[in-house]
Design a protein around this motif. Structure first.
Motif, PDB file in Angstrom:
ATOM      1  N   UNK A  74     112.919  30.371  50.266  1.00  0.00           N
ATOM      2  CA  UNK A  74     111.810  30.069  49.360  1.00  0.00           C
ATOM      3  C   UNK A  74     112.007  28.730  48.650  1.00  0.00           C
ATOM      4  N   UNK A  75     110.910  28.101  48.300  1.00  0.00           N
ATOM      5  CA  UNK A  75     110.942  26.763  47.697  1.00  0.00           C
ATOM      6  C   UNK A  75     111.715  26.763  46.376  1.00  0.00           C
ATOM      7  N   UNK A  76     111.508  27.783  45.549  1.00  0.00           N
ATOM      8  CA  UNK A  76     112.199  27.806  44.261  1.00  0.00           C
ATOM      9  C   UNK A  76     113.708  27.968  44.425  1.00  0.00           C
ATOM     10  N   UNK A  77     114.143  28.697  45.435  1.00  0.00           N
ATOM     11  CA  UNK A  77     115.569  28.878  45.690  1.00  0.00           C
ATOM     12  C   UNK A  77     116.185  27.565  46.174  1.00  0.00           C
ATOM     13  N   UNK A  78     115.467  26.858  47.065  1.00  0.00           N
ATOM     14  CA  UNK A  78     115.955  25.560  47.538  1.00  0.00           C
ATOM     15  C   UNK A  78     116.004  24.557  46.391  1.00  0.00           C
ATOM     16  N   UNK A  79     114.986  24.558  45.534  1.00  0.00           N
ATOM     17  CA  UNK A  79     114.970  23.645  44.390  1.00  0.00           C
ATOM     18  C   UNK A  79     116.159  23.912  43.466  1.00  0.00           C
ATOM     19  N   UNK A  80     116.433  25.187  43.211  1.00  0.00           N
ATOM     20  CA  UNK A  80     117.570  25.535  42.357  1.00  0.00           C
ATOM     21  C   UNK A  80     118.886  25.097  42.991  1.00  0.00           C
ATOM     22  N   UNK A  81     119.023  25.307  44.287  1.00  0.00           N
ATOM     23  CA  UNK A  81     120.258  24.922  44.991  1.00  0.00           C
ATOM     24  C   UNK A  81     120.466  23.411  44.950  1.00  0.00           C
ATOM     25  N   UNK A  82     119.407  22.635  45.233  1.00  0.00           N
ATOM     26  CA  UNK A  82     119.513  21.172  45.194  1.00  0.00           C
ATOM     27  C   UNK A  82     119.814  20.679  43.778  1.00  0.00           C
ATOM     28  N   UNK A  83     119.201  21.311  42.778  1.00  0.00           N
ATOM     29  CA  UNK A  83     119.461  20.924  41.389  1.00  0.00           C
ATOM     30  C   UNK A  83     120.918  21.200  41.021  1.00  0.00           C
ATOM     31  N   UNK A  84     121.459  22.325  41.479  1.00  0.00           N
ATOM     32  CA  UNK A  84     122.871  22.632  41.209  1.00  0.00           C
ATOM     33  C   UNK A  84     123.794  21.620  41.870  1.00  0.00           C
ATOM     34  N   UNK A  85     123.477  21.231  43.087  1.00  0.00           N
ATOM     35  CA  UNK A  85     124.281  20.232  43.791  1.00  0.00           C
ATOM     36  C   UNK A  85     124.217  18.895  43.056  1.00  0.00           C
ATOM     37  N   UNK A  86     123.007  18.484  42.652  1.00  0.00           N
ATOM     38  CA  UNK A  86     122.844  17.226  41.908  1.00  0.00           C
ATOM     39  C   UNK A  86     123.610  17.259  40.591  1.00  0.00           C
ATOM     40  N   UNK A  87     123.616  18.407  39.932  1.00  0.00           N
ATOM     41  CA  UNK A  87     124.294  18.522  38.647  1.00  0.00           C
ATOM     42  C   UNK A  87     125.802  18.370  38.810  1.00  0.00           C
ATOM     43  N   UNK A  88     126.356  18.878  39.889  1.00  0.00           N
ATOM     44  CA  UNK A  88     127.785  18.725  40.151  1.00  0.00           C
ATOM     45  C   UNK A  88     128.124  17.245  40.342  1.00  0.00           C
ATOM     46  N   UNK A  89     127.242  16.515  41.005  1.00  0.00           N
ATOM     47  CA  UNK A  89     127.476  15.086  41.225  1.00  0.00           C
ATOM     48  C   UNK A  89     127.534  14.315  39.901  1.00  0.00           C
ATOM     49  N   UNK A  90     126.878  14.790  38.857  1.00  0.00           N
ATOM     50  CA  UNK A  90     126.911  14.085  37.566  1.00  0.00           C
ATOM     51  C   UNK A  90     128.187  14.365  36.798  1.00  0.00           C
ATOM     52  N   UNK A  91     128.903  15.454  37.117  1.00  0.00           N
ATOM     53  CA  UNK A  91     130.086  15.834  36.348  1.00  0.00           C
ATOM     54  C   UNK A  91     131.396  15.331  36.938  1.00  0.00           C
ATOM     55  N   UNK A  92     131.457  15.136  38.214  1.00  0.00           N
ATOM     56  CA  UNK A  92     132.702  14.721  38.855  1.00  0.00           C
ATOM     57  C   UNK A  92     132.920  13.218  38.692  1.00  0.00           C
ATOM     58  N   UNK A  93     134.076  12.844  38.248  1.00  0.00           N
ATOM     59  CA  UNK A  93     134.383  11.435  38.013  1.00  0.00           C
ATOM     60  C   UNK A  93     134.447  10.648  39.310  1.00  0.00           C
ATOM     61  N   UNK A  94     134.855  11.285  40.391  1.00  0.00           N
ATOM     62  CA  UNK A  94     135.000  10.577  41.660  1.00  0.00           C
ATOM     63  C   UNK A  94     133.718  10.589  42.505  1.00  0.00           C
ATOM     64  N   UNK A  95     132.656  11.202  41.997  1.00  0.00           N
ATOM     65  CA  UNK A  95     131.398  11.260  42.740  1.00  0.00           C
ATOM     66  C   UNK A  95     130.316  10.494  41.982  1.00  0.00           C
ATOM     67  N   UNK A  96     129.589   9.664  42.703  1.00  0.00           N
ATOM     68  CA  UNK A  96     128.480   8.930  42.103  1.00  0.00           C
ATOM     69  C   UNK A  96     127.243   9.834  42.104  1.00  0.00           C
TER      70      UNK A  96
END
Length: 177
Positions: free
Chosen positions: A31-53
Motif C-alpha cells: 500500500x502507498x501509505x506503507x511505502x511512504x512510511x518506509x521511505x520516510x524511515x529510511x530518509x530519517x536514518x540518513x539524517x542521523x548517521x554522521x557517515x551518511x549524507x
C-alpha cells in the motif's frame, strides 16, 4: 521527485526494492501509505548517521488502491511523510499549495472527473508560473483515467496523456476564461 537527480535515482531504486520485497513476503502489492512510511524511515536514518549524507530529494507517491481509493503521499529528506488531497513540489511549492488550498477548501477531493482535475492542475501551474502553456510544453500523467484517448473504460494503471488530450484540456480552460 524533486531535488538531486542522483539521489532521486537511488531513492526510486530503493522504493522499487522495498515494494518488491513486500510483495514477495506478503503476496500482495505494498500500500502507498506503507511505502511512504518506509521511505520516510529510511530518509530519517540518513539524517542521523554522521557517515551518511542526507538524501536531497522530496518524493511524491500516488496510488489507486481497491480498498482505500486514490492516495497521495509526500516524503521529505528529513523523514517526514504526510497524505494530501493535492500537493506540489519544487521552487514555487508554497504558491502552488496556496492556490490549491483556495480551490479545494472544505472539499474532501477535487470535484469532477479526471478532465476537471487535470484542468485544475494546469490552471495551478499556469497561475503560479504566470505562463500560458502550449500542448507540447506539458507532460501529464494520470492514474485511474480512461484506457485510451477515445475510450470510456477506466484503468487503474498509470498513463501519460497525448498531446491531443492535453490540447483538449487547454482549449477547455481557454473556453472557461
Amino acid at each position: 521527485m524533486t531535488g538531486s537527480i542522483a539521489d532521486a535515482r537511488a531513492s526510486v531504486d530503493r522504493a522499487r526494492g522495498e515494494a518488491a520485497e513486500f510483495k514477495y513476503k506478503y503476496g500482495y502489492e505494498m500500500p502507498c501509505d506503507v511505502l511512504a512510511k518506509r521511505l520516510a524511515n529510511i530518509n530519517q536514518v540518513y539524517t542521523q548517521r554522521a557517515y551518511m549524507r542526507p538524501l536531497g530529494v522530496a518524493t511524491t507517491l500516488i496510488s489507486l488502491d481497491d480498498e482505500v481509493g486514490p492516495s497521495l503521499y509526500k516524503c521529505d529528506p528529513a523523514g517526514y511523510y504526510v497524505g494530501y488531497k493535492a500537493t506540489a513540489s519544487g521552487p514555487k511549492q508554497q504558491e502552488a499549495l496556496n492556490h490549491l488550498e483556495k480551490k479545494l477548501k472544505n472539499k474532501d477531493y477535487a470535484p469532477g472527473d479526471w478532465e476537471e482535475v487535470v484542468e485544475l492542475a494546469i490552471t495551478t501551474l499556469s497561475t503560479v508560473l504566470s505562463v500560458d502553456f502550449k500542448k507540447n510544453e506539458l507532460e501529464i500523467g494520470i492514474v485511474g483515467g480512461p484506457i485510451s484517448e477515445n475510450s470510456d473504460e477506466t484503468s487503474p494503471a498509470f498513463r501519460t496523456l497525448t498531446e491531443e488530450e492535453i490540447d483538449e484540456r487547454l482549449q477547455a480552460i481557454a473556453e472557461k476564461d
